[in-house]
Write an enzyme that holds these catalytic residues in place. Structure first.
Site, short mmCIF file in Angstrom:
data_model
loop_
_atom_site.label_atom_id
_atom_site.label_comp_id
_atom_site.label_asym_id
_atom_site.label_seq_id
_atom_site.Cartn_x
_atom_site.Cartn_y
_atom_site.Cartn_z
N HIS A 34 0.83 -1.20 0.00
CA HIS A 34 0.00 0.00 0.00
C HIS A 34 0.87 1.26 0.00
O HIS A 34 1.56 1.54 0.98
CB HIS A 34 -0.89 -0.05 1.25
N HIS A 76 -1.04 10.31 -3.38
CA HIS A 76 -2.31 9.83 -2.82
C HIS A 76 -3.42 10.87 -2.86
O HIS A 76 -4.56 10.56 -3.19
CB HIS A 76 -2.13 9.37 -1.37
CA CA Z 1 -5.00 3.83 -2.93
#
Ligand code: CA
Length: 342
Positions: A34, A76
């Protein structure tokens, strides 16, 4: 004697072969890094991606937003202020809400920024979002383009002989459209250029937006002549209530290959170690032919749900008790080691 002399190298060779079989070939379950190995290095930097690769992640995630000059960068947020020094470097470039939008900057400006781990504004000062992680402002990191990151992973695949996949997410497609940019077509064009064209290729393309997923599947991919696996991210069951009705996931499966739910949608956070309460989401998704890749699994202090006694416990509960096919974690080394011992 010759038989004995032959046997040792043969056994040693066999053991080496077994040791090098990828984890997911044994269990079928995958580890998705992630934002890279973001538990250890600033999220979405090439350094965090190289570390995730070396830790044995099967897929590495890219969140994607567009710059003013239509380049895809790995970031992000649609704003730059949480993870870069943009406020210090480009004062006066914030919008009325005091945020610095990536879409207001050209790539050559983004390249001048120092990337950091996630920060919080506390009393006007930037503080690390996770005190235990890589310190803010130390060393030097950049915001990469999507192409640079693909070339890093494909280059490592070439030099190591492994076949690690990518897991790009289209961030806020409606925002990009309102700003006059078709981010999904841009992403699909780059994927095609780098050879990701079929469902058997090592890529999952994810988004929270169902309308966008449908457009990607029914218009953008056919126009580009590609057909790759799509993942519907799910955070709020009220975003698309029909998905949680009886035929909802079968309807979703017309456009998606899997779902990426927040993990509280799989195990009720009110569960206790002695009484885990599983939802029926994994079972219904599998019945509809959808893979399930929940997010986000974090081993930082204070991040474990009350029902898990350790990070391994949390992984066991999701991978094997709930039966998910993969999961997103900031600590890919821990998930890879867990699957190897299991
Ligand atoms: Ca993501």
């Amino acid at each position: 004697m010759p038989a004995f002399q032959l046997r040792i190298p043969f056994l040693a060779g066999l053991l080496l072969m077994l040791a090098s079989v990828p984890v997911h070939a044994q269990s079928g379950k995958i580890v998705i890094a992630h934002r890279g190995a973001s538990g250890y290095l600033p999220e979405h930097t090439l350094e965090a991606k190289a570390m995730a690769y070396a830790m044995g992640a099967h897929y590495i995630e890219q969140d994607l937003v567009m710059t003013r000059d239509d380049r895809l960068i790995v970031l992000h947020d649609i704003t730059l202020d949480r993870t870069t020094d943009v406020a210090a470097r480009f004062p006066g470039r914030a919008r009325a809400d005091e945020r610095y939008y990536a879409i207001d900057f050209d790539l050559d400006e983004v390249r001048q920024l120092q990337a950091t781990g996630g920060s919080l504004l506390v009393d006007g000062e930037r503080r690390a979002g996770y005190a235990n992680r890589f310190p803010l402002g130390r060393s030097t990191f950049r915001v990469p383009t999507f192409e640079e990151e693909i070339e890093l992973i494909q280059g490592l695949n070439h030099s190591t002989g492994r076949d690690v996949g990518i897991y790009p997410e289209i961030k806020q497609p409606e925002f990009h459209r309102a700003e006059g940019k078709d981010i999904s077509s841009a992403v699909v064009d780059v994927l095609k250029r780098y050879g990701y064209t079929e469902k058997s290729d090592k890529v999952f393309l994810q988004t929270f937006s169902y309308p966008e997923l449908e457009i990607i599947n029914s218009e953008i991919m056919p126009r580009a002549g590609i057909d790759i696996r799509l993942i519907q991210l799910v955070r709020d069951p009220n975003a698309y209530p029909w998905m949680f009705e009886a035929e909802g996931l079968r309807m979703l499966a017309e456009h998606a290959d899997g779902i990426g739910p927040a993990h509280p949608l799989i195990i009720d956070p009110q569960s206790t170690p002695d009484a885990l309460r599983f939802t029926d989401l994994v079972e219904r998704a599998h019945a509809a032919g959808l893979d399930v890749h929940p997010y986000t699994f974090r081993a930082d202090p204070g991040q474990l749900p009350a029902y898990a006694e350790s990070f391994d416990d949390l992984l066991e509960q999701h991978y094997f008790s709930a039966g998910v096919d993969g999961l997103f974690t900031d600590f890919p080394d821990l998930a890879v080691q867990f699957l190897q011992t299991r």
